[in-house]
Write an enzyme that holds these catalytic residues in place. Structure first.
Site, mmCIF file in Angstrom:
data_model
loop_
_atom_site.group_PDB
_atom_site.id
_atom_site.type_symbol
_atom_site.label_atom_id
_atom_site.label_comp_id
_atom_site.label_asym_id
_atom_site.label_seq_id
_atom_site.Cartn_x
_atom_site.Cartn_y
_atom_site.Cartn_z
ATOM 1 N N LEU A 1 3.266 3.474 -2.056
ATOM 2 C CA LEU A 1 2.496 2.609 -2.938
ATOM 3 C C LEU A 1 2.082 3.438 -4.145
ATOM 4 O O LEU A 1 1.804 4.638 -4.020
ATOM 5 C CB LEU A 1 1.245 2.071 -2.232
ATOM 6 C CG LEU A 1 1.452 1.161 -1.020
ATOM 7 C CD1 LEU A 1 0.099 0.771 -0.422
ATOM 8 C CD2 LEU A 1 2.235 -0.092 -1.396
ATOM 9 N N ASP A 2 2.042 2.806 -5.304
ATOM 10 C CA ASP A 2 1.560 3.511 -6.488
ATOM 11 C C ASP A 2 0.146 4.025 -6.238
ATOM 12 O O ASP A 2 -0.611 3.457 -5.434
ATOM 13 C CB ASP A 2 1.552 2.579 -7.695
ATOM 14 C CG ASP A 2 2.932 2.097 -8.082
ATOM 15 O OD1 ASP A 2 3.906 2.808 -7.774
ATOM 16 O OD2 ASP A 2 3.030 1.008 -8.674
ATOM 17 N N LYS A 3 -0.230 5.068 -6.942
ATOM 18 C CA LYS A 3 -1.547 5.674 -6.774
ATOM 19 C C LYS A 3 -2.650 4.626 -6.801
ATOM 20 O O LYS A 3 -3.553 4.631 -5.951
ATOM 21 C CB LYS A 3 -1.778 6.712 -7.876
ATOM 22 C CG LYS A 3 -3.188 7.295 -7.897
ATOM 23 C CD LYS A 3 -3.375 8.241 -9.067
ATOM 24 C CE LYS A 3 -4.807 8.750 -9.125
ATOM 25 N NZ LYS A 3 -5.030 9.663 -10.299
#
Length: 334
Positions: A151-153
């Site tokens: 998942l993106d940050k």
């Protein structure tokens, strides 16, 4: 006994041996041993053979591609997992499920998944190393968790990580084949039309900005996102449930921006103040325009357990900052 499923004998910890049956003739040695052991990938077995950890009938075996000789005894010494390069760090984790093979966590926004330039530590991997400790058998010869998706940050929500090589291999295949259920909740500007549909548009690097992704007709990879509007606040904002049929970088963010409905707070794909913001009262409008991250949450995750075959399904409600925006839109926020 077939070539694909020979019966290894684990004579001692870190040692596996198998006698090649007649039908294994001609099979690559690394493939034969990987199938015999069952818990190591072929690439891992290949590396061990090349490093001098294998023998055939007592003689060193150093060529992973050597054809198997029926009746021969193959032995593979499996060294203890080396300490992982990332270091364990006691970072709090919200663990949703855990057993000997895998762990499911609810990742908060702001937590990077894997160490990388710019984020050498303080990541989910560092946290998992501290959480699992000595109970982590290791993957690829290192004591590390197996990250099978990211998942993106600044995207929150459910993630699964493997704790063993067998689980890592099976989960990686499930994600590659889309043999699982994943749904995301997103707050998007405007009201998509139709209210449910599918965006199928290839995604690749933005031709003018290599740090961004974009719909790229030539050279992009096929990408498909299904969406359905769950709630809407006039024509200003919509709560959209998205399901991925492919797994491209920033896929939901790129696809919704492509059809004119970028995510609230998206620092990369929301390039200007959306016209739909003018349809909101001042308080929710200002809060949505000031939201510091993309309003995207991995809300559901379902898959078959890589070892037991049991169907697992998990749900996660949106985090507090996301829920606060919904409350403001409903007129119930402060």
């Amino acid at each position: 006994m077939s070539a694909a499923t020979p019966s290894p004998s684990f004579a001692e910890p870190g040692r596996a041996e198998a006698v090649a049956p007649p039908e294994a003739a001609g099979t690559r040695a690394d493939r034969f041993l990987a199938d015999a052991i069952g818990s190591l990938s072929r690439s891992r077995v290949k590396a061990l053979i090349e490093a001098g950890h294998a023998s055939r009938d007592g003689a060193p075996l150093t060529d992973p591609s050597e054809a198997v000789r029926p009746g021969s005894l193959y032995v593979l010494a499996i060294p203890p997992a080396a300490p992982a390069t990332p270091q364990a760090q006691p970072i709090p984790l919200s663990v949703v499920f855990e057993d000997a093979d895998l762990i499911v966590v609810d990742k908060p926004a702001g937590l990077v998944v894997h160490p990388a330039p710019g984020n050498p530590d303080g990541t989910l991997v560092n946290a998992l190393l501290a959480h699992a400790g000595e109970d982590l058998p290791g993957i690829g010869g290192e004591k590390r968790p197996g990250i099978v998706h990211r998942l993106d940050k600044d995207t929150s929500g459910l993630m699964v990580a493997a704790k063993t090589e067998r689980a890592h291999r099976a989960l990686s295949e499930a994600f590659a084949n889309r043999d699982l259920d994943r749904a995301y909740l997103a707050l998007a500007w405007g009201l998509p039309a139709p209210l449910a549909g599918e965006v199928s548009a290839p995604i690749g690097r933005h031709p003018g900005d290599r740090k961004r992704m974009a719909v790229v007709e030539r050279g992009g990879k096929p990408a498909t996102t299904r969406y359905a509007v769950e709630r809407a606040w006039g024509g200003a904002v919509a709560l959209v449930r998205c399901r991925l049929l492919t797994g491209r970088t920033h896929q939901i963010r790129v696809h919704l921006a492509h059809i004119g409905h970028p995510l609230v707070g998206d620092p990369v794909y929301l390039r200007r103040t959306p016209a739909a913001a003018r349809l909101l009262p001042p308080a929710p409008r200002d809060a949505l325009l000031a939201f510091p991250r993309q309003a995207l949450h991995a809300a559901t995750l379902g898959f078959r357990h890589p070892v037991t075959g049991e169907s697992l399904a998990f749900e996660s409600p949106p985090p507090a900052d996301f829920a606060a925006l919904v409350a403001l839109l409903d007129g119930n926020g402060q």
